[in-house]
Design a protein around this motif. Structure first.
Motif, PDB file in Angstrom:
ATOM      1  N   LEU A 185      28.037  79.431  47.762  1.00  0.00           N
ATOM      2  CA  LEU A 185      28.982  80.235  48.521  1.00  0.00           C
ATOM      3  C   LEU A 185      28.196  80.967  49.595  1.00  0.00           C
ATOM      4  N   ILE A 186      28.615  80.779  50.848  1.00  0.00           N
ATOM      5  CA  ILE A 186      27.912  81.386  51.980  1.00  0.00           C
ATOM      6  C   ILE A 186      28.873  82.323  52.710  1.00  0.00           C
ATOM      7  N   GLU A 187      28.571  83.614  52.674  1.00  0.00           N
ATOM      8  CA  GLU A 187      29.402  84.601  53.354  1.00  0.00           C
ATOM      9  C   GLU A 187      28.734  85.052  54.646  1.00  0.00           C
ATOM     10  N   THR A 188      29.491  85.054  55.740  1.00  0.00           N
ATOM     11  CA  THR A 188      28.987  85.548  57.020  1.00  0.00           C
ATOM     12  C   THR A 188      29.778  86.794  57.399  1.00  0.00           C
ATOM     13  N   GLY A 189      29.063  87.912  57.532  1.00  0.00           N
ATOM     14  CA  GLY A 189      29.722  89.167  57.878  1.00  0.00           C
ATOM     15  C   GLY A 189      29.927  89.313  59.369  1.00  0.00           C
ATOM     16  N   LYS A 190      30.829  90.179  59.752  1.00  0.00           N
ATOM     17  CA  LYS A 190      31.120  90.400  61.163  1.00  0.00           C
ATOM     18  C   LYS A 190      29.967  91.088  61.892  1.00  0.00           C
ATOM     19  N   LYS A 191      29.052  91.706  61.120  1.00  0.00           N
ATOM     20  CA  LYS A 191      27.903  92.381  61.719  1.00  0.00           C
ATOM     21  C   LYS A 191      26.621  91.563  61.599  1.00  0.00           C
ATOM     22  N   GLY A 192      26.787  90.277  61.271  1.00  0.00           N
ATOM     23  CA  GLY A 192      25.624  89.385  61.269  1.00  0.00           C
ATOM     24  C   GLY A 192      24.935  89.180  59.938  1.00  0.00           C
ATOM     25  N   THR A 193      25.389  89.859  58.890  1.00  0.00           N
ATOM     26  CA  THR A 193      24.775  89.684  57.576  1.00  0.00           C
ATOM     27  C   THR A 193      25.274  88.395  56.922  1.00  0.00           C
ATOM     28  N   LYS A 194      24.352  87.622  56.383  1.00  0.00           N
ATOM     29  CA  LYS A 194      24.718  86.384  55.695  1.00  0.00           C
ATOM     30  C   LYS A 194      24.188  86.438  54.269  1.00  0.00           C
ATOM     31  N   THR A 195      25.083  86.244  53.315  1.00  0.00           N
ATOM     32  CA  THR A 195      24.684  86.203  51.917  1.00  0.00           C
ATOM     33  C   THR A 195      25.004  84.829  51.346  1.00  0.00           C
ATOM     34  N   THR A 196      24.086  84.306  50.559  1.00  0.00           N
ATOM     35  CA  THR A 196      24.260  82.979  49.974  1.00  0.00           C
ATOM     36  C   THR A 196      24.021  83.041  48.476  1.00  0.00           C
ATOM     37  N   LEU A 197      24.968  82.542  47.717  1.00  0.00           N
ATOM     38  CA  LEU A 197      24.825  82.434  46.273  1.00  0.00           C
ATOM     39  C   LEU A 197      24.806  80.946  45.929  1.00  0.00           C
ATOM     40  N   THR A 198      23.696  80.497  45.349  1.00  0.00           N
ATOM     41  CA  THR A 198      23.539  79.082  45.011  1.00  0.00           C
ATOM     42  C   THR A 198      23.432  78.930  43.499  1.00  0.00           C
ATOM     43  N   VAL A 199      24.228  78.037  42.945  1.00  0.00           N
ATOM     44  CA  VAL A 199      24.220  77.790  41.502  1.00  0.00           C
ATOM     45  C   VAL A 199      23.091  76.828  41.163  1.00  0.00           C
ATOM     46  N   ASN A 200      22.123  77.307  40.371  1.00  0.00           N
ATOM     47  CA  ASN A 200      21.004  76.454  39.956  1.00  0.00           C
ATOM     48  C   ASN A 200      21.355  75.629  38.723  1.00  0.00           C
ATOM     49  N   SER A 201      22.143  76.198  37.825  1.00  0.00           N
ATOM     50  CA  SER A 201      22.612  75.442  36.656  1.00  0.00           C
ATOM     51  C   SER A 201      23.992  75.927  36.262  1.00  0.00           C
ATOM     52  N   PHE A 202      24.821  74.990  35.831  1.00  0.00           N
ATOM     53  CA  PHE A 202      26.214  75.276  35.484  1.00  0.00           C
ATOM     54  C   PHE A 202      26.486  74.611  34.139  1.00  0.00           C
ATOM     55  N   LYS A 203      26.479  75.426  33.073  1.00  0.00           N
ATOM     56  CA  LYS A 203      26.693  74.885  31.727  1.00  0.00           C
ATOM     57  C   LYS A 203      28.034  75.373  31.187  1.00  0.00           C
TER      58      LYS A 203
END
Length: 229
Positions: A185-203
């Motif tokens: 999930l990649i979120e791009t904020g209106k003020k330029g902040t980008k946060t990324t959550l990547t799933v390494n394992s899904f059990k």
């Protein structure tokens, strides 16, 4: 005179033809967008149905926060165990337990536990379980790129918040085309902040302890218990 009339007639016909094709093109584009949005919604519905079919889910993830203007670049890892609306989240040195009624935030650095009641029906309350289905309302969705990630086909869906006050400009949700599990999930904020959550394992459907989502005060004898309500 006749020549002038013919020229005007031809010009009018040409203008009408151009407008006609513009309208046709606009309608075609509109229908394409609607079809694309329906395809995106159908895929999100599949993701939701699959998530709800599991008895429990255990996820290891990586979290990245970037803002080039502020020279911020942070990386963290975490994990979460979920069953229904209950969960145990370990992130950035803090453990958060939700037993279905109360939330317990355990901070070893401060030797403090904060206890509070959570209203699960409150849409503004964000929980790990909601993070897997948050996209069901409040967003305009459309299909984005299909990307090959280490042999996996990841289909991205663009989510644009409908609330103009939302600080996020857009969200890209990456979905494994085969398993229908969320990859990132990649979120791009209106003020330029980008946060990324990547799933390494899904059990899924893991054997869990009966006390998995129970806060046991005796494990924290020297901690200050801060009850907010």
């Amino acid at each position: 005179m006749k020549s002038t009339i013919n020229e005007l007639r031809n010009k009018n016909i040409k203008n009408v033809s151009i407008k006609y094709f513009q309208i046709i093109a606009l309608l075609f584009f509109s229908f394409s967008i609607q079809a694309q949005d329906k395809k995106a919604k159908d895929l999100l519905n599949q993701v939701t149905a699959i998530v709800k079919s599991y008895d429990n889910i255990v996820i290891d993830f990586k979290y990245t926060l970037n803002n080039s203007k502020e020279n911020i670049n942070q990386n963290s890892k975490g994990n979460v165990t979920m069953k229904g609306n209950q969960y145990v989240l370990n992130f950035m040195g803090v453990t958060k337990i939700f037993d279905g009624k109360k939330s317990y935030t355990i901070v070893p650095e401060d030797e403090e536990v904060t206890v509070s009641t959570v209203n699960e029906n409150d849409d503004s309350t964000i929980t790990p379980s909601k993070m897997l289905t948050f996209f069901n309302s409040g967003y305009k969705c459309s299909m984005d790129i299909l990307q090959d990630v280490k042999g996996r086909k990841i289909q991205y869906i663009k989510l644009v918040p409908l609330n103009a006050k939302d600080p996020r400009k857009e969200i890209l949700l990456g979905i494994d085309a085969q398993t229908k599990h969320i990859y990132n999930l990649i979120e791009t904020g209106k003020k330029g902040t980008k946060t990324t959550l990547t799933v390494n394992s899904f059990k899924t459907n893991q054997p869990l302890s009966k006390n998995q989502f129970t806060f046991v005060a005796s494990k924290y004898p020297n901690y200050y218990i801060n009850k907010l309500d």
